[in-house]
Design a protein around this motif. Structure first.
Motif, PDB file in Angstrom:
ATOM      1  N   ARG A  49       0.898  -1.156   0.082  1.00  0.00           N
ATOM      2  CA  ARG A  49       0.037  -0.144   0.006  1.00  0.00           C
ATOM      3  C   ARG A  49       0.911   1.314  -0.094  1.00  0.00           C
ATOM      4  O   ARG A  49       0.595   2.259  -0.849  1.00  0.00           O
ATOM      5  CB  ARG A  49      -0.954   0.097   1.240  1.00  0.00           C
ATOM      6  CG  ARG A  49      -1.748   1.365   1.107  1.00  0.00           C
ATOM      7  CD  ARG A  49      -2.915   1.380   2.636  1.00  0.00           C
ATOM      8  NE  ARG A  49      -3.604   0.324   2.564  1.00  0.00           N
ATOM      9  CZ  ARG A  49      -3.461  -0.603   3.523  1.00  0.00           C
ATOM     10  NH1 ARG A  49      -3.031  -0.459   4.649  1.00  0.00           N
ATOM     11  NH2 ARG A  49      -4.268  -1.699   3.357  1.00  0.00           N
ATOM     12  N   HIS A  50       1.842   1.157   0.812  1.00  0.00           N
ATOM     13  CA  HIS A  50       2.783   2.437   0.898  1.00  0.00           C
ATOM     14  C   HIS A  50       3.526   2.634  -0.483  1.00  0.00           C
ATOM     15  O   HIS A  50       3.771   3.760  -0.774  1.00  0.00           O
ATOM     16  CB  HIS A  50       3.918   2.123   1.899  1.00  0.00           C
ATOM     17  CG  HIS A  50       4.818   3.100   2.212  1.00  0.00           C
ATOM     18  ND1 HIS A  50       4.630   4.507   2.621  1.00  0.00           N
ATOM     19  CD2 HIS A  50       6.314   2.990   1.603  1.00  0.00           C
ATOM     20  CE1 HIS A  50       5.808   4.958   2.587  1.00  0.00           C
ATOM     21  NE2 HIS A  50       6.757   4.285   1.929  1.00  0.00           N
ATOM     22  N   VAL A  51       3.689   1.720  -1.038  1.00  0.00           N
ATOM     23  CA  VAL A  51       4.727   1.591  -2.416  1.00  0.00           C
ATOM     24  C   VAL A  51       3.709   2.124  -3.462  1.00  0.00           C
ATOM     25  O   VAL A  51       3.734   2.722  -4.589  1.00  0.00           O
ATOM     26  CB  VAL A  51       5.441   0.322  -2.841  1.00  0.00           C
ATOM     27  CG1 VAL A  51       5.940   0.520  -3.931  1.00  0.00           C
ATOM     28  CG2 VAL A  51       6.517   0.372  -1.636  1.00  0.00           C
ATOM     29  N   SER A  52       2.476   1.397  -3.451  1.00  0.00           N
ATOM     30  CA  SER A  52       1.549   1.629  -4.626  1.00  0.00           C
ATOM     31  C   SER A  52       0.634   2.831  -4.510  1.00  0.00           C
ATOM     32  O   SER A  52       0.026   3.492  -5.536  1.00  0.00           O
ATOM     33  CB  SER A  52       0.466   0.416  -4.927  1.00  0.00           C
ATOM     34  OG  SER A  52      -0.522   0.412  -3.636  1.00  0.00           O
ATOM     35  N   THR A  53       0.518   3.517  -3.390  1.00  0.00           N
ATOM     36  CA  THR A  53      -0.008   4.627  -3.212  1.00  0.00           C
ATOM     37  C   THR A  53       0.520   5.773  -4.092  1.00  0.00           C
ATOM     38  O   THR A  53      -0.425   6.507  -4.902  1.00  0.00           O
ATOM     39  CB  THR A  53      -0.269   5.236  -1.750  1.00  0.00           C
ATOM     40  OG1 THR A  53      -0.959   4.188  -1.020  1.00  0.00           O
ATOM     41  CG2 THR A  53      -1.050   6.546  -1.738  1.00  0.00           C
ATOM     42  N   PRO A  54       1.401   6.514  -4.261  1.00  0.00           N
ATOM     43  CA  PRO A  54       1.878   7.232  -5.092  1.00  0.00           C
ATOM     44  C   PRO A  54       1.728   7.038  -6.600  1.00  0.00           C
ATOM     45  O   PRO A  54       1.523   8.034  -7.287  1.00  0.00           O
ATOM     46  CB  PRO A  54       3.477   7.558  -5.049  1.00  0.00           C
ATOM     47  CG  PRO A  54       3.906   6.850  -3.759  1.00  0.00           C
ATOM     48  CD  PRO A  54       2.607   5.578  -3.383  1.00  0.00           C
ATOM     49  N   LEU A  55       1.853   5.683  -7.007  1.00  0.00           N
ATOM     50  CA  LEU A  55       1.342   5.424  -8.349  1.00  0.00           C
ATOM     51  C   LEU A  55      -0.232   5.765  -8.696  1.00  0.00           C
ATOM     52  O   LEU A  55      -0.564   5.844  -9.801  1.00  0.00           O
ATOM     53  CB  LEU A  55       1.766   3.762  -8.620  1.00  0.00           C
ATOM     54  CG  LEU A  55       3.378   3.542  -8.340  1.00  0.00           C
ATOM     55  CD1 LEU A  55       3.519   1.864  -8.358  1.00  0.00           C
ATOM     56  CD2 LEU A  55       4.246   4.106  -9.444  1.00  0.00           C
ATOM     57  N   LEU A  56      -0.883   5.142  -7.771  1.00  0.00           N
ATOM     58  CA  LEU A  56      -2.313   5.352  -7.891  1.00  0.00           C
ATOM     59  C   LEU A  56      -2.833   6.591  -8.018  1.00  0.00           C
ATOM     60  O   LEU A  56      -3.585   6.980  -8.788  1.00  0.00           O
ATOM     61  CB  LEU A  56      -2.939   4.565  -6.589  1.00  0.00           C
ATOM     62  CG  LEU A  56      -4.540   4.727  -6.730  1.00  0.00           C
ATOM     63  CD1 LEU A  56      -4.987   3.775  -7.793  1.00  0.00           C
ATOM     64  CD2 LEU A  56      -4.957   3.918  -5.383  1.00  0.00           C
ATOM     65  N   TYR A  57      -2.293   7.556  -7.357  1.00  0.00           N
ATOM     66  CA  TYR A  57      -2.612   9.141  -7.375  1.00  0.00           C
ATOM     67  C   TYR A  57      -1.770   9.753  -8.395  1.00  0.00           C
ATOM     68  O   TYR A  57      -1.941  10.962  -8.345  1.00  0.00           O
ATOM     69  CB  TYR A  57      -2.611   9.854  -6.059  1.00  0.00           C
ATOM     70  CG  TYR A  57      -3.470   9.035  -5.102  1.00  0.00           C
ATOM     71  CD1 TYR A  57      -4.672   9.188  -5.183  1.00  0.00           C
ATOM     72  CD2 TYR A  57      -2.927   8.197  -4.013  1.00  0.00           C
ATOM     73  CE1 TYR A  57      -5.757   8.688  -4.451  1.00  0.00           C
ATOM     74  CE2 TYR A  57      -4.161   7.666  -2.990  1.00  0.00           C
ATOM     75  CZ  TYR A  57      -5.288   8.051  -3.321  1.00  0.00           C
ATOM     76  OH  TYR A  57      -6.220   7.514  -2.567  1.00  0.00           O
ATOM     77  N   ARG A  58      -0.775   9.404  -9.051  1.00  0.00           N
ATOM     78  CA  ARG A  58       0.115  10.067 -10.022  1.00  0.00           C
ATOM     79  C   ARG A  58      -0.679  10.482 -11.056  1.00  0.00           C
ATOM     80  O   ARG A  58      -0.321  11.593 -11.977  1.00  0.00           O
ATOM     81  CB  ARG A  58       1.337   9.347 -10.162  1.00  0.00           C
ATOM     82  CG  ARG A  58       1.259   8.381 -11.324  1.00  0.00           C
ATOM     83  CD  ARG A  58       2.367   7.801 -11.611  1.00  0.00           C
ATOM     84  NE  ARG A  58       2.188   6.565 -12.544  1.00  0.00           N
ATOM     85  CZ  ARG A  58       3.272   5.659 -12.955  1.00  0.00           C
ATOM     86  NH1 ARG A  58       4.529   6.107 -12.510  1.00  0.00           N
ATOM     87  NH2 ARG A  58       2.860   4.734 -13.485  1.00  0.00           N
ATOM     88  N   THR A  59      -1.637   9.980 -11.731  1.00  0.00           N
ATOM     89  CA  THR A  59      -2.568  10.486 -12.797  1.00  0.00           C
ATOM     90  C   THR A  59      -3.804  10.999 -12.535  1.00  0.00           C
ATOM     91  O   THR A  59      -4.632  10.183 -11.874  1.00  0.00           O
ATOM     92  CB  THR A  59      -2.412   9.249 -13.917  1.00  0.00           C
ATOM     93  OG1 THR A  59      -1.104   9.133 -14.261  1.00  0.00           O
ATOM     94  CG2 THR A  59      -3.254  10.047 -15.398  1.00  0.00           C
ATOM     95  N   LEU A  60      -4.100  12.238 -12.602  1.00  0.00           N
ATOM     96  CA  LEU A  60      -5.401  12.714 -12.225  1.00  0.00           C
ATOM     97  C   LEU A  60      -6.283  12.566 -13.822  1.00  0.00           C
ATOM     98  O   LEU A  60      -5.611  12.924 -14.928  1.00  0.00           O
ATOM     99  CB  LEU A  60      -5.215  14.155 -12.185  1.00  0.00           C
ATOM    100  CG  LEU A  60      -4.575  14.642 -11.081  1.00  0.00           C
ATOM    101  CD1 LEU A  60      -4.347  16.367 -10.911  1.00  0.00           C
ATOM    102  CD2 LEU A  60      -5.176  14.128  -9.734  1.00  0.00           C
TER     103      LEU A  60
END
Length: 178
Positions: A49-60
């Protein structure tokens, strides 16, 4: 997996994801599948979760459906509600439907989605898919009424204000009136 560094795991999650055949020729479908994949990986364990969160929110993503009076959907409210605006790096404006979206409708959709509600200091790229039409906003005739250009100027001004770090704006299949 616990011996992998966060950087290595993030690279693995960013590149290794299932893509169906219908997403191969559709960047929209591929983006949707990528977000679904990251949501699933964020549920594996706390480290993922810690690692995938930035990837999940990087594209609006702002989706505009021209077949339903330019109805828009977006993940921006989710990003803002979770205070993840600093994770955003890209904005994708995805237009669905057979008709191009006119600039006035584009402006209204971006405003409704929340693009103008936040200064996105880390967003560096904006990409649109399908057609954006400037019909009724810019005239190629000499002596054209300056009022016709004012809304396009307003859109550019707003984007400039909320996207100070943007380096590129790509319009795929740009429809033109000339």
């Amino acid at each position: 997996m616990s011996s992998l560094t966060d950087d290595v795991l993030q690279q693995i999650l960013a590149t290794l994801r299932p893509v169906s055949l219908d997403a191969i020729n559709s960047p929209v479908r591929a983006l949707e599948q990528q977000q679904a994949w990251l949501i699933h990986t964020s549920h594996v364990c706390r480290a993922w979760r810690h690692v995938s969160t930035p990837l999940l929110y990087r594209t609006l993503v702002v989706r505009i459906d021209t077949t339903h009076a330019c109805k828009q959907t977006s993940n921006i409210s989710l990003v803002l509600a979770n205070r993840m605006h600093n994770m955003a790096r890209h904005i994708a404006v995805v237009v669905h439907g057979p008709d191009p979206v006119a600039i006035p409708d584009l402006y209204a959709s971006l405003e409704e989605a929340g693009v103008f509600a936040q200064v996105w200091t880390h967003v560096t790229h904006v990409h649109t898919t399908h057609h954006i039409s400037n019909l009724g906003w810019v005239s190629n005739e000499r002596g054209a009424d300056q009022k016709a250009r004012a809304p396009l100027h307003l859109l550019n001004s707003q984007l400039h204000n909320v996207l100070p770090a943007v380096r590129s704006i790509v319009f795929s299949d740009l429809a033109s009136t000339h």
